[in-house]
Design a protein around this motif. Structure first.
Motif: not given
Length: 472
Positions: A208-214
């Motif tokens: 939701a914060a905008g990470a590309d991969m997690w």
């Protein structure tokens, strides 16, 4: 999508119900003997018609992964039976190439260091401080990242741990904005935050914060079996590339019971997570209010200090130093007197992981135990330790990959001054490496670690007081 479905579990149930003669792996053939009969062996199968193929992206596994992507708010999701460690390897393998530099929080899990070594990546370390009041390790500050980006324009990605073991969270939304403004991919080890996506009162999920991969360790804070994790990406990431990377680092015989548990954990979180987490957080709020009245016990808050933007309210961190006992002693006391096994302890704290399956009775038992422990130790004086000094960041003297793959020898820690580390070592908890492979070992670091060991910490990467160093 219908979040109440269990496509992989349904496929395994259908196969288990067939009167088939299993002339395939695994060797127990769904039968087993002795204690093994307690396991749902009928679901422990391999890639046969109807069960799907993890690395091919088809069948009921793919359907279960699509439901996970929807539930976690991802573009694509991928099951891992190798824990978050496999997800970390895949994130780095997809995003970076040999020789690339990556900005990495110094609190990175050792699996990230191993992955970087195998992939030939060079870490640029982002320092992580500690809180001067509580002694707890902090998190990556936005200003720290912005400064590192200015100093290292050659970097290709940012890798951070969010949250840390104590439930402390960086301002990940701002970190994502800073990283993307510099055209850097943001990769997040969200191993301890799998539940974040399922209640708005929790810290924001990395996706939701905008990470590309997690990557989420669903076995840590959701209800999956150990080693069950889910790697998530945005819609723009090529899923075929991710599956190739997962296959490169994962077993060619992924465990179907673990995958089925991921399917179940997802459904539970999607269908019941919000309500259960709401009840849990209300229970923990009352617990903290009660603990605040117990002399010698406190629940430290670090918001606004040491880079901490917010804390996970489901992670219980209890300070016991004013009781005149160490966290290690408190951990042993709770286990011996009340049968309560905490997740971890450090010099001053004990830490409990609570999840949506914990009920009010579990938390009440912990409160009773804490009160009894405080009564048993009332009147004792707070232990005074020498002022803690943060260990210096070692100098890199050899590329990470070269150091890991070099010839090595074991030497006594207290005789390693001036040598180059061939493996990570440090104090646990929290398990942040004091020295990583390729870095020089100094007398200051050695003495700092030995002092932590004297206080009760366990040193990792150290066996019989010896560490691995590059052979001269």
């Amino acid at each position: 999508m219908e979040q109440d479905r269990l496509p992989l579990c349904e496929a395994l149930e259908r196969y288990a119900g067939q009167a088939s003669v299993r002339l395939h792996m695994p060797g127990h053939k769904g039968k087993g003997d002795g204690a093994l009969q307690a396991f749902p062996l009928a679901w422990d199968v391999t890639e046969v018609p109807g069960t799907g193929d993890l690395y091919a992206g088809e069948g009921p596994i793919a359907q279960a992964e699509a439901l996970a992507a929807q539930a976690f708010g991802a573009g694509h999701s991928f099951f891992s039976t190798g824990g978050a460690s496999l997800g970390i390897f895949a994130m780095l393998a997809v995003t970076l190439r040999q020789g690339d530099h990556v900005l990495v929080g110094r609190d990175a899990h050792r699996s990230a260091i191993d992955a970087m070594a195998l992939l030939g990546l060079e870490p640029v370390w982002l320092p992580v401080g500690s809180d001067s009041v509580s002694g707890l390790p902090g998190v990556i500050a936005v200003e720290t990242l912005a400064h590192a980006i200015r100093l290292h324009p050659e970097a290709k990605a940012v890798f951070i741990t969010y949250p840390n073991y104590y439930g402390l969270c960086a301002d990940i939304e701002q970190i994502a904005q800073v990283a993307h403004a510099a055209n850097l991919s943001l990769l997040v080890d969200e191993a301890h935050g799998s539940h974040f996506a399922f209640h708005p009162a929790l810290p924001m999920s990395a996706g939701a914060a905008g990470a590309d991969m997690w990557v989420d360790s669903a076995h840590k804070t959701l209800s999956a079996l150990t080693q069950g994790a889910v790697l998530h990406t945005t819609q723009e990431i090529n899923p075929a590339q991710v599956r190739r990377a997962m296959a490169l680092g994962g077993s060619s015989s992924p465990n179907y019971l673990i995958m089925a548990s991921l399917d179940i954990a997802r459904r539970t979180a999607a269908m019941q997570g919000s309500a259960r987490l709401c009840v849990l957080m209300e229970t923990l709020q009352k617990f903290r209010a009660s603990v605040s009245q117990v002399e010698g016990i406190s629940c430290p808050s670090l918001v606004g200090r040491a880079g901490v933007f917010c804390q996970d309210p489901t992670r219980l961190v209890l300070s016991v130093k004013e009781l005149g006992m160490t966290g290690y002693a408190a951990d042993q006391w709770l286990r011996a007197h009340f049968g309560i096994q905490m997740e971890m302890a450090d010099r001053d704290h004990v830490v409990a992981i609570t999840t949506m399956v914990d009920d009010a009775d579990d938390i009440e038992k912990l409160l009773q135990a804490i009160c009894a422990m405080a009564d048993a130790h009332s009147g004792r004086k707070e232990i005074k330790y020498p002022s803690g000094v943060a260990l210096p960041l070692p100098e890199r003297q050899m590329p990470l990959r070269e150091a890991v793959l070099s010839a090595r020898e074991d030497v006594l820690l207290d005789q390693a001054d001036g040598r180059i580390a061939a493996a990570s070592f440090g104090a646990y908890p929290p398990g942040i490496p004091a020295v990583c492979p390729g870095e020089g070992i100094t007398r200051e670091i050695i003495m700092g670690l030995l002092e932590q060991q004297r206080q009760g910490a366990r040193l990792f990467g150290v066996a019989e007081q010896k560490i691995a160093v590059v052979k001269i």
